[in-house]
Scaffold this motif. Sequence first.
Motif, PDB file in Angstrom:
ATOM      1  N   THR A 129      -5.485  20.192 -75.083  1.00  0.00           N
ATOM      2  CA  THR A 129      -4.754  18.951 -75.365  1.00  0.00           C
ATOM      3  C   THR A 129      -3.312  19.271 -75.743  1.00  0.00           C
ATOM      4  O   THR A 129      -2.424  18.446 -75.593  1.00  0.00           O
ATOM      5  N   ASP A 130      -3.093  20.490 -76.271  1.00  0.00           N
ATOM      6  CA  ASP A 130      -1.763  20.943 -76.681  1.00  0.00           C
ATOM      7  C   ASP A 130      -1.528  22.322 -76.066  1.00  0.00           C
ATOM      8  O   ASP A 130      -2.427  23.175 -76.077  1.00  0.00           O
ATOM      9  N   LEU A 131      -0.316  22.546 -75.573  1.00  0.00           N
ATOM     10  CA  LEU A 131       0.011  23.816 -74.934  1.00  0.00           C
ATOM     11  C   LEU A 131       1.317  24.357 -75.502  1.00  0.00           C
ATOM     12  O   LEU A 131       2.336  23.663 -75.510  1.00  0.00           O
ATOM     13  N   ILE A 132       1.259  25.595 -75.992  1.00  0.00           N
ATOM     14  CA  ILE A 132       2.450  26.274 -76.505  1.00  0.00           C
ATOM     15  C   ILE A 132       2.669  27.493 -75.617  1.00  0.00           C
ATOM     16  O   ILE A 132       1.793  28.357 -75.507  1.00  0.00           O
ATOM     17  N   LEU A 133       3.827  27.568 -74.969  1.00  0.00           N
ATOM     18  CA  LEU A 133       4.064  28.655 -74.020  1.00  0.00           C
ATOM     19  C   LEU A 133       5.539  28.993 -73.943  1.00  0.00           C
ATOM     20  O   LEU A 133       6.398  28.212 -74.370  1.00  0.00           O
ATOM     21  N   ASP A 134       5.839  30.175 -73.400  1.00  0.00           N
ATOM     22  CA  ASP A 134       7.223  30.610 -73.273  1.00  0.00           C
ATOM     23  C   ASP A 134       7.902  29.916 -72.102  1.00  0.00           C
ATOM     24  O   ASP A 134       7.253  29.391 -71.192  1.00  0.00           O
ATOM     25  N   GLU A 135       9.223  29.940 -72.116  1.00  0.00           N
ATOM     26  CA  GLU A 135      10.018  29.215 -71.129  1.00  0.00           C
ATOM     27  C   GLU A 135       9.776  29.721 -69.705  1.00  0.00           C
ATOM     28  O   GLU A 135       9.681  28.930 -68.765  1.00  0.00           O
ATOM     29  N   GLY A 136       9.687  31.043 -69.526  1.00  0.00           N
ATOM     30  CA  GLY A 136       9.453  31.588 -68.192  1.00  0.00           C
ATOM     31  C   GLY A 136       8.143  31.095 -67.605  1.00  0.00           C
ATOM     32  O   GLY A 136       8.065  30.714 -66.422  1.00  0.00           O
ATOM     33  N   SER A 137       7.089  31.113 -68.413  1.00  0.00           N
ATOM     34  CA  SER A 137       5.776  30.630 -67.957  1.00  0.00           C
ATOM     35  C   SER A 137       5.837  29.139 -67.652  1.00  0.00           C
ATOM     36  O   SER A 137       5.222  28.667 -66.689  1.00  0.00           O
ATOM     37  N   ALA A 138       6.575  28.392 -68.467  1.00  0.00           N
ATOM     38  CA  ALA A 138       6.696  26.951 -68.250  1.00  0.00           C
ATOM     39  C   ALA A 138       7.364  26.663 -66.912  1.00  0.00           C
ATOM     40  O   ALA A 138       6.935  25.765 -66.162  1.00  0.00           O
ATOM     41  N   ARG A 139       8.418  27.418 -66.583  1.00  0.00           N
ATOM     42  CA  ARG A 139       9.095  27.203 -65.298  1.00  0.00           C
ATOM     43  C   ARG A 139       8.163  27.505 -64.131  1.00  0.00           C
ATOM     44  O   ARG A 139       8.116  26.744 -63.150  1.00  0.00           O
ATOM     45  N   ARG A 140       7.425  28.589 -64.211  1.00  0.00           N
ATOM     46  CA  ARG A 140       6.492  28.937 -63.135  1.00  0.00           C
ATOM     47  C   ARG A 140       5.383  27.897 -63.013  1.00  0.00           C
ATOM     48  O   ARG A 140       4.922  27.582 -61.917  1.00  0.00           O
ATOM     49  N   LEU A 141       4.959  27.359 -64.149  1.00  0.00           N
ATOM     50  CA  LEU A 141       3.873  26.384 -64.130  1.00  0.00           C
ATOM     51  C   LEU A 141       4.270  25.133 -63.364  1.00  0.00           C
ATOM     52  O   LEU A 141       3.456  24.558 -62.629  1.00  0.00           O
ATOM     53  N   VAL A 142       5.509  24.695 -63.496  1.00  0.00           N
ATOM     54  CA  VAL A 142       5.913  23.427 -62.872  1.00  0.00           C
ATOM     55  C   VAL A 142       6.599  23.608 -61.519  1.00  0.00           C
ATOM     56  O   VAL A 142       6.651  22.671 -60.722  1.00  0.00           O
TER      57      VAL A 142
END
Length: 332
Positions: free
Chosen positions: A317-330
């Motif tokens: 329900t909540d996701l805490i992640l680094d910026e690099g991973s966030a960019r790859r995810l989207v």
Amino acid sequence: MTIEDGWTDGAGGVDRTPGNRSRDALRAAQMYYLQDLTMNAIARELRTSRSTVSRLLSMARETGLVQIQVNNPSDRAPALEQQISRRFGVEAHVVPVADSVNDSEVLDRVAIQAARTIGPLVDSNAIVGVAWGSTLSAVSHHLTRKQTHDSTIVQLNGAGNTQTTGITYASEILRRFGQAYGARVEQFPVPAFFDHAATKTAMWEERSVRRILDLQRRMTMAIFGVGSIGAGIPSHVYSGGYLDREDLETLETDEVVGDVATMFFRADGTHRDIVLNTRSTGPELDQLCTVRRRICVVSGESKINGLRGALAAGLATDLILDEGSARRLVHS
């Protein structure tokens, strides 16, 4: 007035006794954060050194006397967080990290923000499930103290394997969570994986095991990372002797991309008929999805396939992640 180990014991100065250290940390924090005094000015008023004031301010943050919150002036989450929230239906917290930062430093920064995000969410009378692993171990080192009442920290999955009981590793993580929130700690003294599914079935009928399983069923919050075989900092379940070559081959056959609390899933989020899950002591993933708040902490782009699978399964329900991973995810 004398100075000893940075703490003064003169009249009007800083005292070395635990109760007075807390008092002086509060005084220093009030002067620094509420009165905008400089550290030099605080040092003069407390009749101590600037370095002691710095330590008092650190103590105020670490013990929860001070909690720092950054508010977005537009009342809108940054673009990456918005995209993740819309696409995956989770509340996203993206940790800003430059591309030049190494995997170990990325993990530390994510762990610090995760610890500070989790703290305000833990309330009295809570039952918080915690999975062991490299990421949660890092988070546990940065937890800020918050006193709760009648709260319980329960271990989500067993930690033993053929080389070690796993008790020391897992118990240290749980101990830090319990200490941070003044909560009772309930360990799960079983192996991470049984050799035979029938053994697990029999053990799950034991009253001592059923007591822990009942706590897990009543969880109000679960906190976990995502395991991945190819991560830059290897997930503990893959590097700590828990899986032999045959197990890894079975996971490949079953097209597994990752795990949460040693329960495995595929890229599309499906997890039924995965052989190793019948021997794992982690919570059934369908059951985990019923927990009201499920906080997933991820560090490192190499875990992205596992993270996508976990999100497809609806585990967070909540996701805490680094910026690099966030960019790859989207974007990929």
